[in-house]
Scaffold this active site. Structure first.
Site, mmCIF file in Angstrom:
data_model
loop_
_atom_site.group_PDB
_atom_site.id
_atom_site.type_symbol
_atom_site.label_atom_id
_atom_site.label_comp_id
_atom_site.label_asym_id
_atom_site.label_seq_id
_atom_site.Cartn_x
_atom_site.Cartn_y
_atom_site.Cartn_z
ATOM 1 N N ASP A 8 0.796 -1.240 0.000
ATOM 2 C CA ASP A 8 0.000 0.000 0.000
ATOM 3 C C ASP A 8 0.831 1.294 0.000
ATOM 4 O OD1 ASP A 8 -1.812 -2.031 0.346
ATOM 5 O OD2 ASP A 8 -2.733 -1.235 2.151
ATOM 6 N N LYS A 86 -6.695 -5.362 -2.798
ATOM 7 C CA LYS A 86 -7.412 -5.892 -1.618
ATOM 8 C C LYS A 86 -8.270 -4.811 -0.969
ATOM 9 C CE LYS A 86 -4.104 -4.211 1.255
ATOM 10 N NZ LYS A 86 -4.553 -3.159 2.175
ATOM 11 N N CYS A 127 -1.947 -2.796 7.650
ATOM 12 C CA CYS A 127 -1.783 -3.692 6.498
ATOM 13 C C CYS A 127 -0.428 -4.385 6.463
ATOM 14 C CB CYS A 127 -2.089 -2.927 5.219
ATOM 15 S SG CYS A 127 -3.843 -2.485 5.145
HETATM 16 C C1 VGL Z 1 -4.637 0.596 5.965
HETATM 17 C C2 VGL Z 1 -6.081 1.558 7.466
HETATM 18 C C3 VGL Z 1 -7.111 1.416 6.582
HETATM 19 C C4 VGL Z 1 -3.230 0.179 5.637
HETATM 20 C C5 VGL Z 1 -5.670 0.427 5.079
HETATM 21 O O1 VGL Z 1 -2.866 0.131 4.449
HETATM 22 O O2 VGL Z 1 -2.472 -0.079 6.595
HETATM 23 N N1 VGL Z 1 -4.855 1.150 7.162
HETATM 24 N N2 VGL Z 1 -6.886 0.845 5.390
#
Ligand code: VGL
Ligand code: ZN
Length: 183
Positions: A8, A86, A127
């Site tokens: 991410d 995802k 994540c």
């Molecule tokens: C994430 C919070 C909400 C992440 C994703 O990538 O860690 N954190 N969605």
């Protein structure tokens, strides 16, 4: 065979984004420096629909096909072999890269003969952590590259607690320096 996983590394998790990790952008040059040292490079993207139960917990972020969901512009994304999407449905968080719905990350890594997985990216306590935990359950020797991850830090202890949970589960902590130094 060893793979690098980029979790991410998206605009919304960087300063100026919708759900920023303070200093999230600092992982980008570290990750770029590592890209040529692995047999395989895979990346996840948080890839949410415009409406999801996930946004009851979090400000809307990484809505599919928006600027916030793009990789940070400094990331050498052309070096990524495959992207895993995802958090794509409207009923769960989808924190782990292993919950990708466009392809199965475990099958992909096993198919390439990967035994060791090195995890980087955003965010440490969500994540990254959930991806590390699932990688361990799937039987990969799993490393977290400490200087190539950043957290949100909603509560002050969240990031150190996440790191200790990962270590207790069997993850190994390593730095980019250890990977890049000769010998
Ligand atoms: C994430 C919070 C909400 C992440 C994703 O990538 O860690 N954190 N969605
Ligand atoms: Zn999300």
């Amino acid at each position: 065979m060893k793979a690098l996983l980029l979790v991410d590394v998206q605009n919304d998790f960087c300063p100026g984004g919708a759900l920023p990790a303070p200093f999230g952008d600092e992982v980008v040059p570290v990750i770029n420096s590592l890209l040529d040292s692995f047999d395989l490079v895979v990346a996840s993207k948080d890839w949410h629909p415009p409406q999801t139960v996930h946004f009851e917990k979090w400000p809307p972020h990484c809505v599919r096909d928006t600027h916030g969901a793009e990789f940070h512009p400094g990331l050498k994304a052309e070096k990524i072999d495959k992207i895993f999407l995802k958090g794509t449905d409207d009923k769960d968080d989808g924190y782990s890269a292993f919950e990708a719905t466009n392809a199965d990350l475990t099958d992909y890594l096993r198919g390439k003969g990967i035994k060791q997985l090195f995890v980087t990216g955003l965010t440490t306590e969500y994540c990254v952590k959930e991806s590390v935990m699932e990688a361990l359950r799937q039987g990969f020797e799993t490393f977290m590259i400490e200087d190539a991850v950043k957290g949100i830090g909603v509560h002050p202890d969240d990031i150190p607690n996440a790191i200790s949970d990962m270590q207790k589960a069997g993850a190994k902590m390593i730095s980019s320096y250890d990977l890049l130094k000769p010998n």
